[in-house]
Enzyme design. Structure first.
Site, PDB file in Angstrom:
ATOM      1  N   LYS A 119      21.328  18.501  -9.040  1.00  0.00           N
ATOM      2  CA  LYS A 119      22.524  18.139  -8.282  1.00  0.00           C
ATOM      3  C   LYS A 119      23.698  19.070  -8.582  1.00  0.00           C
ATOM      4  O   LYS A 119      24.070  19.267  -9.735  1.00  0.00           O
ATOM      5  CB  LYS A 119      22.914  16.700  -8.627  1.00  0.00           C
ATOM      6  CG  LYS A 119      24.198  16.219  -7.965  1.00  0.00           C
ATOM      7  CD  LYS A 119      24.607  14.876  -8.524  1.00  0.00           C
ATOM      8  CE  LYS A 119      25.948  14.436  -7.977  1.00  0.00           C
ATOM      9  NZ  LYS A 119      27.059  15.322  -8.356  1.00  0.00           N
ATOM     10  N   LEU A 141      24.188  10.008 -10.435  1.00  0.00           N
ATOM     11  CA  LEU A 141      25.182  10.733 -11.219  1.00  0.00           C
ATOM     12  C   LEU A 141      26.515  10.721 -10.473  1.00  0.00           C
ATOM     13  O   LEU A 141      26.548  10.661  -9.237  1.00  0.00           O
ATOM     14  CB  LEU A 141      24.743  12.183 -11.446  1.00  0.00           C
ATOM     15  CG  LEU A 141      23.481  12.406 -12.281  1.00  0.00           C
ATOM     16  CD1 LEU A 141      23.126  13.892 -12.300  1.00  0.00           C
ATOM     17  CD2 LEU A 141      23.651  11.879 -13.692  1.00  0.00           C
ATOM     18  N   ASP A 142      27.609  10.801 -11.216  1.00  0.00           N
ATOM     19  CA  ASP A 142      28.932  10.865 -10.598  1.00  0.00           C
ATOM     20  C   ASP A 142      29.092  12.153  -9.799  1.00  0.00           C
ATOM     21  O   ASP A 142      28.364  13.135 -10.011  1.00  0.00           O
ATOM     22  CB  ASP A 142      30.022  10.807 -11.668  1.00  0.00           C
ATOM     23  CG  ASP A 142      30.060   9.477 -12.397  1.00  0.00           C
ATOM     24  OD1 ASP A 142      29.568   8.486 -11.829  1.00  0.00           O
ATOM     25  OD2 ASP A 142      30.558   9.443 -13.534  1.00  0.00           O
ATOM     26  N   ALA A 143      30.061  12.173  -8.910  1.00  0.00           N
ATOM     27  CA  ALA A 143      30.290  13.342  -8.060  1.00  0.00           C
ATOM     28  C   ALA A 143      30.572  14.592  -8.878  1.00  0.00           C
ATOM     29  O   ALA A 143      30.165  15.698  -8.502  1.00  0.00           O
ATOM     30  CB  ALA A 143      31.452  13.070  -7.096  1.00  0.00           C
ATOM     31  N   THR A 173      29.425  15.243 -11.879  1.00  0.00           N
ATOM     32  CA  THR A 173      28.342  15.491 -12.829  1.00  0.00           C
ATOM     33  C   THR A 173      27.211  16.238 -12.137  1.00  0.00           C
ATOM     34  O   THR A 173      26.904  15.978 -10.973  1.00  0.00           O
ATOM     35  CB  THR A 173      27.812  14.164 -13.406  1.00  0.00           C
ATOM     36  OG1 THR A 173      28.885  13.472 -14.044  1.00  0.00           O
ATOM     37  CG2 THR A 173      26.699  14.402 -14.410  1.00  0.00           C
TER      38      THR A 173
END
Length: 247
Positions: A66, A100-102, A104
């Site tokens: 990501k 996952l957070d944006a 990360t």
């Protein structure tokens, strides 16, 4: 698996179309017409539509690296969805395991096998996740003068996070440089890594997930690949057939 999901996974029908044909009595399970789309069925059942037995497509297991400023979501939001990076048929059947957070980056697992993804991130299986953490301040602990070994011990013993009654499970902290560390955890509480370092007086400024279980993030940022059978089996199942039997 729900009957409507089974029909979607075995035909070209979308969820709405599957519900319609089921409601019309066009789908049979072991010879009986079923009109409730939410009925749970198993692959061993004889499920037929228009006189032909339905056979579901094989489950898919995908690893994606990501990028930053992307969303672990099936649709776009404030940032684009990571699904824009995939070029696969029937992407609407897939879901993200371990979001996952944006801000990360790193390893994300995507699949259409709900039981598998549930088991991978089920805390009782203690699947280890490794994160590379970049920090605002040097790694010295909550109090000035606290030596590195003491901070390692605190992570290993478990930390008390604000608003929670239980300590975090034992975590492994390894120093890479003055402001970078590898952290291995076996649970997935809300913003856990960021909150753990905040609890010892530091701040995470960069976060990358490198590994989940035995699966390494071995593709370039924004790239993806299918998992091998061995990787799929690596989460506590001795064989894919055993995994199938648990569904």
């Amino acid at each position: 698996m729900r009957l409507d999901k089974f029909v979607c996974k075995s035909t070209t029908l979308n969820r709405q179309q599957a519900v319609l044909v089921i409601s019309a009595g066009e789908v049979t399970v072991n010879g009986n017409a079923i009109v409730d789309a939410a009925v749970q069925v198993h692959e061993s059942n004889c499920i037929e539509f228009q006189g032909e037995r339905l056979l579901p497509r094989p489950f898919r297991y995908i690893l994606l690296n990501k990028p930053k400023s992307t969303l672990c979501s099936n649709v776009d939001g404030d940032y684009p969805s990571i699904f824009n990076l995939l070029n696969v048929p029937n992407p609407d059947e897939l879901h993200i395991a371990g979001r996952l957070d944006a801000d990360t980056t790193g390893l994300v697992l995507i699949t259409d096998d709900g039981r598998w993804s549930f088991n991978v991130f089920n805390p009782k299986y203690h699947c280890q996740k490794v994160y590379r953490v970049r920090l605002r301040d040097s790694i010295e602990g909550e109090h000035k003068g606290e030596i590195d070994g003491q901070l390692v011990a605190r992570f290993k013993q478990g930390l008390q996070l604000p608003g929670e009654t239980k300590l975090t499970l034992p975590a492994k902290l390894v120093y890479v440089s003055e402001r970078e560390a590898l952290l291995t955890i076996s649970e997935g509480r809300y913003h856990q890594v960021k909150r753990m370092f905040a609890a010892v007086g530091n701040r995470v400024v960069g976060l990358h997930r490198e590994r989940v279980g035995s699966i390494e993030c071995d593709v370039a940022c924004g790239e993806w690949r299918y998992l091998s059978d061995i990787e799929v089996e690596g989460f506590g199942f001795s064989s894919l057939s055993e995994l199938d039997n648990r569904r």
